[in-house]
Design an enzyme around this catalytic site. Structure first.
Site, PDB file in Angstrom:
ATOM      1  N   HIS A  96       6.436  -3.702  -3.506  1.00  0.00           N
ATOM      2  CA  HIS A  96       5.421  -3.529  -2.473  1.00  0.00           C
ATOM      3  C   HIS A  96       4.756  -4.865  -2.195  1.00  0.00           C
ATOM      4  CE1 HIS A  96       2.575  -1.309   0.002  1.00  0.00           C
ATOM      5  NE2 HIS A  96       1.614  -2.048  -0.512  1.00  0.00           N
ATOM      6  N   GLY A 150      -4.682   2.391   4.867  1.00  0.00           N
ATOM      7  CA  GLY A 150      -3.884   1.182   4.950  1.00  0.00           C
ATOM      8  C   GLY A 150      -3.406   0.765   3.574  1.00  0.00           C
ATOM      9  N   GLU A 151      -3.194  -0.533   3.401  1.00  0.00           N
ATOM     10  CA  GLU A 151      -2.745  -1.112   2.134  1.00  0.00           C
ATOM     11  C   GLU A 151      -1.305  -0.721   1.789  1.00  0.00           C
ATOM     12  OE1 GLU A 151      -5.462   0.002  -0.975  1.00  0.00           O
ATOM     13  OE2 GLU A 151      -7.230  -0.436   0.251  1.00  0.00           O
ATOM     14  N   GLY A 152      -0.693   0.162   2.579  1.00  0.00           N
ATOM     15  CA  GLY A 152       0.627   0.689   2.252  1.00  0.00           C
ATOM     16  C   GLY A 152       0.562   1.990   1.484  1.00  0.00           C
TER      17      GLY A 152
END
Length: 372
Positions: A57, A338-340
């Protein structure tokens, strides 16, 4: 801009893959999207036994000049404060990476703060935030290309560690604004249909954001019309699917990316394109990362063959943007962090699809009458 050689997966293996999936001991199609995911990853990897290895990631952080115009309810310092929080393992992205065994890289692409005291944050800083695109381009062409290169290099680093599935996330106060404009310009959708609350704007804040972004787009159009004619007609050629193409549209897309984008967003585009070139699975997160995939697909439409869309977020425009790419999100949980995090939450579904195609018995081996 760097040339990527992104190939559409060879279709020869599609029928054998589909036959294998259809002959697992279940009614045809009864595992729904799991079957579609298994087929897509088998196509990407060109194998009847697809696998997921060393998932990585990339959390990309940067600040945006447009934030100064009051388009976000969150102040600018949240970007660097959250980056430090991530470096200490305290964010949502950290939790989900730990849960799903992702190798997390926290990358400073252009945060307006000195993060050098935090060695776990990779310093890829292009500048201390972008310029305010209300008045001119957010970045130079050189900075755009630097972001593309650095995003691609991050993927190469993951690939060298045995990774074949990349997930992308972002941290950057104000980044829903460029995402909305990209959606509008690339999708030919009225801007007011592309603007939402971001991190939590009220109705008055959303109206202000709309007015600022409308003015920014008008100023961009003036900037574009004033470009030197020779520059506007410059012959940029890129290679996709082994064919050289005239790139008038490609140049237009690059100008939109450069004028409005954030450093973390353009790096994500570079990472997506390089991952597709390397025939890796790309997990796409929410509104901002979907906008990055939309932009990447304007440059190389073939990149969509490598994308799995993790979720449909709580931004009202997200679903419409997914529809622009005929994308089917795996989850719809009302997420907008967000942030993945949404893509990470979807990963166990992807794993289930791979376990299905590799471990589920078929009718012949199970001595079960084929009942469809």
């Amino acid at each position: 801009m760097r040339i990527f050689n992104i190939e559409k997966p060879n279709e020869d293996i599609r029928k054998p893959l589909q036959d294998k999936i259809d002959n697992l001991n279940k009614p045809k199609g009864s595992l729904g999207m799991l079957e579609e995911i298994a087929l897509k990853i088998g196509m990407i990897q060109q194998t009847l036994e697809p696998s997921l290895s060393h998932p990585c990631h990339l959390l990309l952080g940067a600040d945006h000049g447009i934030e100064k115009e009051g388009v976000s309810v969150s102040p600018r310092e949240i970007t660097w404060q959250q980056m430090i929080n991530f470096s200490k393992g305290g964010g949502g992205v950290n939790m989900f990476c730990r849960q799903h065994h992702f190798d997390l890289s926290i990358v400073d692409m252009g945060v307006d703060y000195d993060l050098s005291a935090y060695p776990s944050i990779l310093n890829n800083k292009v500048a201390w935030g972008t310029q305010d695109f209300l008045y001119g381009p957010a970045m130079s062409e050189e900075q755009m290309n630097e972001c593309i290169e650095k995003g691609a290099a991050l993927v190469d680093s993951c690939k060298a560690r045995g990774c074949n599935v990349i997930c992308l996330g972002e941290m950057g106060i104000g980044n829903t604004s460029p995402s909305s404009i990209w959606m509008s310009l690339f999708g030919n959708i009225p801007l007011d249909e592309c603007i939402g609350a971001g991190a939590g704007l009220n109705d008055k804040g959303i109206q202000h954001k709309k007015e600022v972004l409308e003015k920014a787009v008008k100023n961009y159009q003036k900037w574009l019309s004033n470009l030197d004619e020779a520059q506007k007609k410059r012959n940029i050629v890129y290679k996709a699917a082994n064919n050289e193409k005239d790139s008038t549209q490609n140049q237009y897309s690059q100008q939109i990316i450069m004028y409005f984008g954030g450093f973390e967003m353009v790096a994500a585009i570079g990472a997506m394109l390089r991952a597709a070139e390397q025939k890796m699975v790309v997990l796409v997160d929410g509104f901002i990362m979907t906008a990055c995939m939309l932009a990447a697909s304007q440059l190389y439409p073939e990149v969509l063959n490598y994308a799995l869309f993790g979720h449909c977020g709580d931004e009202h425009a997200h679903r419409k943007m997914l529809e622009l790419m005929d994308a089917k999100p795996l989850l719809n949980l009302g997420l907008r962090l967000g942030e993945g995090t949404g893509a990470l939450c979807a990963y166990p579904i992807v794993e289930s699809a791979i376990h299905m195609i590799n471990e589920m018995n078929n009718f012949d081996n199970a001595n079960i009458t084929k009942y469809f």
